[in-house]
Design a protein around this motif. Structure first.
Motif, PDB file in Angstrom:
ATOM      1  N   ASN A   9      15.320 -15.511   0.864  1.00  0.00           N
ATOM      2  CA  ASN A   9      14.631 -16.793   0.776  1.00  0.00           C
ATOM      3  C   ASN A   9      13.284 -16.619   1.486  1.00  0.00           C
ATOM      4  OD1 ASN A   9      13.608 -19.411   1.213  1.00  0.00           O
ATOM      5  ND2 ASN A   9      15.656 -20.296   1.253  1.00  0.00           N
ATOM      6  N   VAL A  10      12.199 -16.537   0.701  1.00  0.00           N
ATOM      7  CA  VAL A  10      10.890 -16.175   1.264  1.00  0.00           C
ATOM      8  C   VAL A  10      10.087 -17.389   1.714  1.00  0.00           C
ATOM      9  CG1 VAL A  10      10.737 -14.059  -0.051  1.00  0.00           C
ATOM     10  CG2 VAL A  10       9.813 -16.158  -1.010  1.00  0.00           C
ATOM     11  N   ARG A  11      10.538 -18.603   1.314  1.00  0.00           N
ATOM     12  CA  ARG A  11       9.803 -19.825   1.660  1.00  0.00           C
ATOM     13  C   ARG A  11       8.359 -19.791   1.146  1.00  0.00           C
ATOM     14  NH1 ARG A  11      12.037 -23.353   5.488  1.00  0.00           N
ATOM     15  NH2 ARG A  11      14.284 -23.388   5.080  1.00  0.00           N
ATOM     16  N   GLY A  12       8.215 -19.417  -0.128  1.00  0.00           N
ATOM     17  CA  GLY A  12       6.903 -19.477  -0.770  1.00  0.00           C
ATOM     18  C   GLY A  12       6.302 -18.113  -1.042  1.00  0.00           C
ATOM     19  N   LEU A  13       5.857 -17.925  -2.320  1.00  0.00           N
ATOM     20  CA  LEU A  13       5.228 -16.663  -2.703  1.00  0.00           C
ATOM     21  C   LEU A  13       3.720 -16.810  -2.916  1.00  0.00           C
ATOM     22  CD1 LEU A  13       7.585 -14.902  -5.286  1.00  0.00           C
ATOM     23  CD2 LEU A  13       6.887 -14.093  -3.048  1.00  0.00           C
ATOM     24  N   GLY A  14       3.178 -17.975  -2.644  1.00  0.00           N
ATOM     25  CA  GLY A  14       1.778 -18.224  -2.953  1.00  0.00           C
ATOM     26  C   GLY A  14       0.807 -17.464  -2.062  1.00  0.00           C
ATOM     27  N   ARG A  15       1.219 -17.090  -0.854  1.00  0.00           N
ATOM     28  CA  ARG A  15       0.315 -16.429   0.078  1.00  0.00           C
ATOM     29  C   ARG A  15       0.434 -14.911  -0.047  1.00  0.00           C
ATOM     30  NH1 ARG A  15       0.982 -19.301   5.850  1.00  0.00           N
ATOM     31  NH2 ARG A  15      -0.794 -17.916   6.263  1.00  0.00           N
ATOM     32  N   LEU A  16      -0.692 -14.237   0.129  1.00  0.00           N
ATOM     33  CA  LEU A  16      -0.719 -12.795  -0.018  1.00  0.00           C
ATOM     34  C   LEU A  16       0.190 -12.107   0.999  1.00  0.00           C
ATOM     35  CD1 LEU A  16      -4.541 -12.203  -0.615  1.00  0.00           C
ATOM     36  CD2 LEU A  16      -2.707 -12.123  -2.308  1.00  0.00           C
ATOM     37  N   GLU A  17       0.329 -12.708   2.179  1.00  0.00           N
ATOM     38  CA  GLU A  17       1.171 -12.096   3.206  1.00  0.00           C
ATOM     39  C   GLU A  17       2.623 -12.033   2.763  1.00  0.00           C
ATOM     40  OE1 GLU A  17      -2.399 -13.947   5.148  1.00  0.00           O
ATOM     41  OE2 GLU A  17      -0.913 -14.551   3.653  1.00  0.00           O
ATOM     42  N   LYS A  18       3.105 -13.070   2.069  1.00  0.00           N
ATOM     43  CA  LYS A  18       4.492 -13.083   1.595  1.00  0.00           C
ATOM     44  C   LYS A  18       4.697 -12.005   0.524  1.00  0.00           C
ATOM     45  CE  LYS A  18       6.157 -16.571   4.002  1.00  0.00           C
ATOM     46  NZ  LYS A  18       6.584 -17.843   3.420  1.00  0.00           N
ATOM     47  N   ALA A  19       3.745 -11.906  -0.402  1.00  0.00           N
ATOM     48  CA  ALA A  19       3.844 -10.867  -1.430  1.00  0.00           C
ATOM     49  C   ALA A  19       3.835  -9.481  -0.797  1.00  0.00           C
ATOM     50  CB  ALA A  19       2.701 -11.006  -2.430  1.00  0.00           C
ATOM     51  N   GLY A  20       3.005  -9.303   0.246  1.00  0.00           N
ATOM     52  CA  GLY A  20       2.965  -8.017   0.926  1.00  0.00           C
ATOM     53  C   GLY A  20       4.268  -7.693   1.625  1.00  0.00           C
ATOM     54  N   ALA A  21       4.924  -8.716   2.190  1.00  0.00           N
ATOM     55  CA  ALA A  21       6.205  -8.491   2.862  1.00  0.00           C
ATOM     56  C   ALA A  21       7.273  -8.040   1.865  1.00  0.00           C
ATOM     57  CB  ALA A  21       6.641  -9.769   3.581  1.00  0.00           C
ATOM     58  N   ILE A  22       7.273  -8.661   0.677  1.00  0.00           N
ATOM     59  CA  ILE A  22       8.243  -8.252  -0.350  1.00  0.00           C
ATOM     60  C   ILE A  22       7.931  -6.845  -0.843  1.00  0.00           C
ATOM     61  CG2 ILE A  22       9.086  -8.741  -2.676  1.00  0.00           C
ATOM     62  CD1 ILE A  22       8.808 -11.671  -2.093  1.00  0.00           C
ATOM     63  N   ARG A  23       6.645  -6.549  -1.006  1.00  0.00           N
ATOM     64  CA  ARG A  23       6.265  -5.204  -1.455  1.00  0.00           C
ATOM     65  C   ARG A  23       6.745  -4.144  -0.461  1.00  0.00           C
ATOM     66  NH1 ARG A  23       1.357  -6.169  -2.021  1.00  0.00           N
ATOM     67  NH2 ARG A  23       0.550  -5.323  -0.059  1.00  0.00           N
ATOM     68  N   ASN A  24       6.594  -4.419   0.815  1.00  0.00           N
ATOM     69  CA  ASN A  24       7.085  -3.469   1.826  1.00  0.00           C
ATOM     70  C   ASN A  24       8.605  -3.346   1.780  1.00  0.00           C
ATOM     71  OD1 ASN A  24       4.511  -2.939   2.778  1.00  0.00           O
ATOM     72  ND2 ASN A  24       4.585  -4.576   4.298  1.00  0.00           N
ATOM     73  N   LEU A  25       9.272  -4.481   1.538  1.00  0.00           N
ATOM     74  CA  LEU A  25      10.734  -4.474   1.444  1.00  0.00           C
ATOM     75  C   LEU A  25      11.192  -3.597   0.286  1.00  0.00           C
ATOM     76  CD1 LEU A  25      13.085  -6.010   2.947  1.00  0.00           C
ATOM     77  CD2 LEU A  25      13.069  -7.594   1.023  1.00  0.00           C
ATOM     78  N   ILE A  26      10.527  -3.724  -0.859  1.00  0.00           N
ATOM     79  CA  ILE A  26      10.883  -2.934  -2.035  1.00  0.00           C
ATOM     80  C   ILE A  26      10.531  -1.465  -1.826  1.00  0.00           C
ATOM     81  CG2 ILE A  26      10.324  -2.559  -4.471  1.00  0.00           C
ATOM     82  CD1 ILE A  26      10.063  -5.575  -4.777  1.00  0.00           C
ATOM     83  N   ARG A  27       9.392  -1.202  -1.210  1.00  0.00           N
ATOM     84  CA  ARG A  27       8.964   0.180  -1.002  1.00  0.00           C
ATOM     85  C   ARG A  27       9.937   0.926  -0.085  1.00  0.00           C
ATOM     86  NH1 ARG A  27       6.257   2.298   3.085  1.00  0.00           N
ATOM     87  NH2 ARG A  27       5.761   0.220   3.901  1.00  0.00           N
ATOM     88  N   VAL A  28      10.410   0.262   0.941  1.00  0.00           N
ATOM     89  CA  VAL A  28      11.291   0.923   1.908  1.00  0.00           C
ATOM     90  C   VAL A  28      12.718   1.041   1.372  1.00  0.00           C
ATOM     91  CG1 VAL A  28      12.345   0.705   4.188  1.00  0.00           C
ATOM     92  CG2 VAL A  28       9.905   0.211   3.890  1.00  0.00           C
ATOM     93  N   ASN A  29      13.233  -0.029   0.740  1.00  0.00           N
ATOM     94  CA  ASN A  29      14.649  -0.068   0.356  1.00  0.00           C
ATOM     95  C   ASN A  29      14.914   0.357  -1.080  1.00  0.00           C
ATOM     96  OD1 ASN A  29      16.156  -1.485   2.770  1.00  0.00           O
ATOM     97  ND2 ASN A  29      14.253  -2.621   2.492  1.00  0.00           N
ATOM     98  N   LYS A  30      13.907   0.245  -1.956  1.00  0.00           N
ATOM     99  CA  LYS A  30      14.033   0.654  -3.357  1.00  0.00           C
ATOM    100  C   LYS A  30      15.241   0.017  -4.058  1.00  0.00           C
ATOM    101  CE  LYS A  30      11.641   5.063  -2.745  1.00  0.00           C
ATOM    102  NZ  LYS A  30      11.112   4.694  -1.421  1.00  0.00           N
ATOM    103  N   PRO A  31      15.297  -1.309  -4.115  1.00  0.00           N
ATOM    104  CA  PRO A  31      16.428  -1.966  -4.804  1.00  0.00           C
ATOM    105  C   PRO A  31      16.280  -1.882  -6.316  1.00  0.00           C
ATOM    106  CG  PRO A  31      14.844  -3.609  -4.082  1.00  0.00           C
ATOM    107  CD  PRO A  31      14.331  -2.291  -3.579  1.00  0.00           C
ATOM    108  N   GLN A  32      17.414  -1.908  -7.021  1.00  0.00           N
ATOM    109  CA  GLN A  32      17.379  -2.017  -8.479  1.00  0.00           C
ATOM    110  C   GLN A  32      17.360  -3.473  -8.939  1.00  0.00           C
ATOM    111  OE1 GLN A  32      19.965  -0.410  -6.891  1.00  0.00           O
ATOM    112  NE2 GLN A  32      20.119   1.697  -7.614  1.00  0.00           N
TER     113      GLN A  32
END
Length: 354
Positions: A9-32
């Motif tokens: 639950n990210v509480r909003g994707l409109g801000r660049l910081e939130k998108a960056g946090a998800i990008r880091n999450l995907i880069r580190v964990n590599k979910p399918q």
């Protein structure tokens, strides 16, 4: 097959910081597979997906936000999960399809449950109807906005009626609430004194657990949302490179002993080195190569051979081309005897008897 599903639950994707946090999450964990709640967006553009770190192989479905709240995003790697149908609701997105290498239909449900108690009972009834209407293997994840017991909340008040509603849903849907590793709570109000609650979780059924027997859910470190992301992960144990094992029956196969004799002679004629380990590596590679080329003829199924013999004997009894059929039967029986001898040799060697 490894599996990794992340819910947040990210509480909003409109801000660049939130998108960056998800990008880091995907880069580190590599979910399918990715479950995102509270996008607070009316639409998800391809450029936003790329900004989140989802490459061209990812497909997605989005339940748009109403005003400045809600919004659910499902994203998955199409090489890992093939979509066949979907159900999109204000409170959940259910996608149905098959995992690579599996024939059973699986339902993956991304959930953002209502925070108002009066709406929760109807929500779980709707969710149960979806589950009962589909013959599928189930994995539900997200922010349920509900708890199952007092242990799920560190605070001052509990709604025992809503706890019972949630527990009844889990029981009626035959779901399993796996233990949460890495922490006990997934949300905090960040006040003094603080309230900590486990609002986010994964629920799976027994068939999903049979498909992914090592599945477990873990708490990920908290980032810029007041919710922790959680991951459902199944990792196949890596035992390393399979060790070479020599089976004694190979010594009785035509051509194998000549191969080994020739390799030893070539080694002595081409090198002055007397290191036995070098010779062993050469012979090991030669044995592997020979076995690979002859595997189909060496490891036949005795059951299949018996069935083929039985079929030909039936034709022979019916008077169909007796001479050719009899010759083939004799050849197959010879192969069957040889295969049974190989099987016995393998079982004897595996038993470690001398």
């Amino acid at each position: 097959m490894d599996l990794k599903v992340i819910s947040w639950n990210v509480r909003g994707l409109g801000r660049l910081e939130k998108a960056g946090a998800i990008r880091n999450l995907i880069r580190v964990n590599k979910p399918q597979i990715l479950f995102i709640q509270e996008t607070k967006l009316s639409a998800i553009s391809p450029s936003l997906l790329r900004r989140l770190g989802c490459d061209a192989n990812f497909e997605h479905l989005h339940s748009p936000a109403e005003g400045s709240s809600e919004g659910i995003l499902n994203a998955w790697d199409s090489r890992f999960f093939t979509l066949s149908e979907s159900v999109i609701s204000r409170r959940f997105i259910a996608v149905f399809g098959k995992f690579r290498g599996h024939d059973k239909l699986c339902g993956l449900v991304n959930i953002y449950g209502p925070s108002i108690d009066n709406e929760k009972e109807d929500f779980f009834k709707e969710l149960l109807e979806i589950i009962n209407a589909h013959n599928a293997i189930w994995c539900l994840g997200g922010d349920f906005n509900a708890i199952t017991s007092r242990d799920d909340k560190l605070g001052f008040s509990w709604n025992f009626q809503m706890m019972e509603v949630f527990r009844s849903f889990i029981q009626d849907a035959c779901l399993i609430d796996l233990p949460l590793h890495g922490g006990a709570f997934t949300w905090s109000n960040n006040r003094d004194p603080p309230t900590h609650v486990r609002l986010d979780r994964f629920l799976i059924d027994n068939d999903f657990l049979l498909m992914f027997p090592n599945a477990n859910q873990c708490l990920l470190p908290k980032a810029i949302s007041d919710h922790n992301a959680i991951v459902l992960e199944h990792k196949v144990p890596n035992w390393g490179k399979k060790p070479f094992r020599f089976y004694n029956y190979l010594l009785l196969e035509d051509g194998f002993d000549e191969l080994i004799t020739r390799k030893i002679a070539d080694f002595h004629s081409n090198t002055h080195c007397a290191d036995p380990s070098s010779l062993i590596k050469i012979l090991q590679g030669a044995a592997k190569h020979w076995f690979t080329n002859h595997k189909n003829s060496l490891l036949m199924s005795s059951f299949d051979l018996e069935n083929r013999i039985s079929t030909l004997e039936l034709k022979l009894q019916q008077g169909s081309s007796p001479s050719a059929t009899l010759k083939e039967i004799l050849e197959l029986k010879e192969k069957l005897w040889a295969q049974l001898r190989r099987d016995e040799s393998i079982w004897l060697q595996n038993s470690r008897l001398r």
